[in-house]
Design a protein around this motif. Structure first.
Motif, PDB file in Angstrom:
ATOM      1  N   GLY A 105       0.815  -1.209   0.000  1.00 55.98           N
ATOM      2  CA  GLY A 105       0.000   0.000   0.000  1.00 55.98           C
ATOM      3  C   GLY A 105       0.853   1.265   0.000  1.00 55.98           C
ATOM      4  O   GLY A 105       0.533   2.248  -0.691  1.00 55.98           O
ATOM      5  N   VAL A 109      -4.324  -8.152   2.639  1.00 57.19           N
ATOM      6  CA  VAL A 109      -5.433  -7.275   2.235  1.00 57.19           C
ATOM      7  C   VAL A 109      -5.657  -6.206   3.296  1.00 57.19           C
ATOM      8  O   VAL A 109      -5.788  -5.015   2.989  1.00 57.19           O
ATOM      9  N   ASP A 110      -5.662  -6.620   4.563  1.00 55.06           N
ATOM     10  CA  ASP A 110      -5.849  -5.664   5.657  1.00 55.06           C
ATOM     11  C   ASP A 110      -4.720  -4.632   5.672  1.00 55.06           C
ATOM     12  O   ASP A 110      -4.948  -3.445   5.944  1.00 55.06           O
ATOM     13  N   ARG A 142      -5.168  -2.018   2.881  1.00 56.01           N
ATOM     14  CA  ARG A 142      -6.250  -1.100   3.248  1.00 56.01           C
ATOM     15  C   ARG A 142      -5.806  -0.122   4.340  1.00 56.01           C
ATOM     16  O   ARG A 142      -6.136   1.065   4.301  1.00 56.01           O
ATOM     17  N   GLU A 143      -5.053  -0.631   5.305  1.00 51.94           N
ATOM     18  CA  GLU A 143      -4.588   0.235   6.389  1.00 51.94           C
ATOM     19  C   GLU A 143      -3.631   1.302   5.869  1.00 51.94           C
ATOM     20  O   GLU A 143      -3.692   2.467   6.273  1.00 51.94           O
ATOM     21  N   LYS A 176      -5.645   3.946   4.099  1.00 44.60           N
ATOM     22  CA  LYS A 176      -6.714   4.586   4.874  1.00 44.60           C
ATOM     23  C   LYS A 176      -6.405   6.074   5.064  1.00 44.60           C
ATOM     24  O   LYS A 176      -5.285   6.460   5.408  1.00 44.60           O
ATOM     25  N   TRP A 232      -7.163   7.235  -2.082  1.00 50.25           N
ATOM     26  CA  TRP A 232      -7.426   5.970  -2.770  1.00 50.25           C
ATOM     27  C   TRP A 232      -8.717   5.352  -2.245  1.00 50.25           C
ATOM     28  O   TRP A 232      -8.963   5.325  -1.036  1.00 50.25           O
ATOM     29  N   GLU A 234     -11.145   1.811  -2.648  1.00 42.72           N
ATOM     30  CA  GLU A 234     -11.238   0.439  -3.160  1.00 42.72           C
ATOM     31  C   GLU A 234     -12.584   0.221  -3.839  1.00 42.72           C
ATOM     32  O   GLU A 234     -13.635   0.598  -3.297  1.00 42.72           O
ATOM     33  N   SER A 294     -13.589  -6.042  -4.874  1.00 43.46           N
ATOM     34  CA  SER A 294     -12.183  -6.232  -4.531  1.00 43.46           C
ATOM     35  C   SER A 294     -12.084  -6.716  -3.085  1.00 43.46           C
ATOM     36  O   SER A 294     -12.793  -6.201  -2.215  1.00 43.46           O
TER      37      SER A 294
END
Length: 313
Positions: free
Chosen positions: A139, A168-169, A172-173, A176, A180, A182, A186
């Motif tokens: 990320g 995945v987590d 996303r973190e 956050k 961006w 999602e 997805s």
């Protein structure tokens, strides 16, 4: 009498200075999620290399041809029946593997996990990547390349794999609070099917024409290089203009070459060869009744177009 005593003395002396385990041979089985995934070929190579160095270890590498948790469970049961001396498992499905690991430990067989863990199971240790950190790194790479943000999607492997859920987590973190967003649908799940991973990338781009980035959290689409190249070539104008970005997990040689040739923007890679090596050391230590750390992380490598040359060396 003297000849007999001399022969006995020579035999005793021949064993002195040798490690105790040299007198005992062990058969350790390495069970990947899928044997058609080239990522695990490197774990196999590390296992075989270390087994040869140790001398008293046989590395048995066998898993499902494709990502099939039920087949993996059956193979583990077969190894239990064969009474192997230790098991190293990349967990395809946590619930299924937890039952299999308990059966092995109940049979007196030490078990470790590598690459993908089942932390609530009876396994003695996990060897591999800190997968939350892995996702965070992916990320952060995307954020560094495209701070202006946009719509993004992820491609994952099996829905029952804890290591992939943690990645995945992590992605996303890392994203956050950024610009961006999602997209719906997805992540997709390719179940380690490399051709399907490429198709899912194409489907994601078709469903969202203004998709600004795809982050495969495993190297699957690049493991089908011709299909991956075709997908990139179709979107090359957007990629060259900085409107579409590909940040991909893993750093196998074929991936490094694709990055060098402009077919992705960045890679973050694991160290599967070391996972194979350390799995042999850990199982041997367990057989010797030695304590080992419960978690053994093998690290990450972040590669960009500017640094890819040194990794290819």
């Amino acid at each position: 009498m003297r000849k007999w005593m001399l022969a006995a003395a020579v035999a005793v002396l021949a064993t002195l200075g040798q490690p105790a385990e040299a007198q005992q041979k062990y058969r350790f089985a390495v069970v990947p999620k899928a044997m058609n995934n080239p990522f695990f070929d490197l774990a196999r190579d590390g296992c075989l290399k270390r087994a040869k160095e140790l001398g008293n270890i046989e590395c048995i590498y066998r898993g499902p041809v494709e990502h099939e948790p039920a087949t993996q469970a059956q193979l583990i049961q077969d190894f239990i029946t064969q009474k192997v001396d230790g098991l190293a498992i990349s967990v395809a499905d946590v619930a299924s593997a937890t039952r299999s690991i308990k059966a092995a430990v109940d049979a007196g067989i030490p078990v470790i996990t590598f690459d993908a863990d089942a932390p609530g199971s009876a396994r003695s240790a996990y060897i591999g990547t800190n997968n939350k950190e892995f996702g965070l790194a992916l990320g952060k790479q995307l954020l560094a390349l495209r701070p202006e943000g946009g719509k993004y999607a992820m491609v994952s492997g099996g829905p029952g794999a804890k290591n992939l859920a943690e990645r995945v987590d992590g992605v996303r973190e890392a994203l956050k609070g950024s610009k961006w967003v999602e997209v719906s649908g997805s992540p997709t799940f390719c179940n380690d099917d490399v051709a399907l991973a490429v198709q899912q990338m194409a489907d994601l781009k078709s469903a969202t024409p203004d998709l600004a980035a795809i982050v495969p959290i495993g190297g699957w689409p690049m493991f089908a290089p011709e299909g991956f190249k075709a997908f990139v070539n179709k979107n090359k104008k957007e990629i060259d203009a900085g409107k579409f970005t590909l940040v991909v997990a893993d750093t196998l040689k074929m991936q490094l070459e694709l990055l060098r040739d402009g077919y992705s923007n960045a890679l973050t890679g694991q160290r599967p060869f070391e996972m194979g090596e350390k799995s042999m050391d850990a199982l041997l230590a367990l057989k010797k009744k030695e304590k080992i750390p419960e978690i053994i992380y093998t690290g990450l490598d972040t590669v960009t177009k500017e640094t890819v040359g040194q990794y290819l060396k």
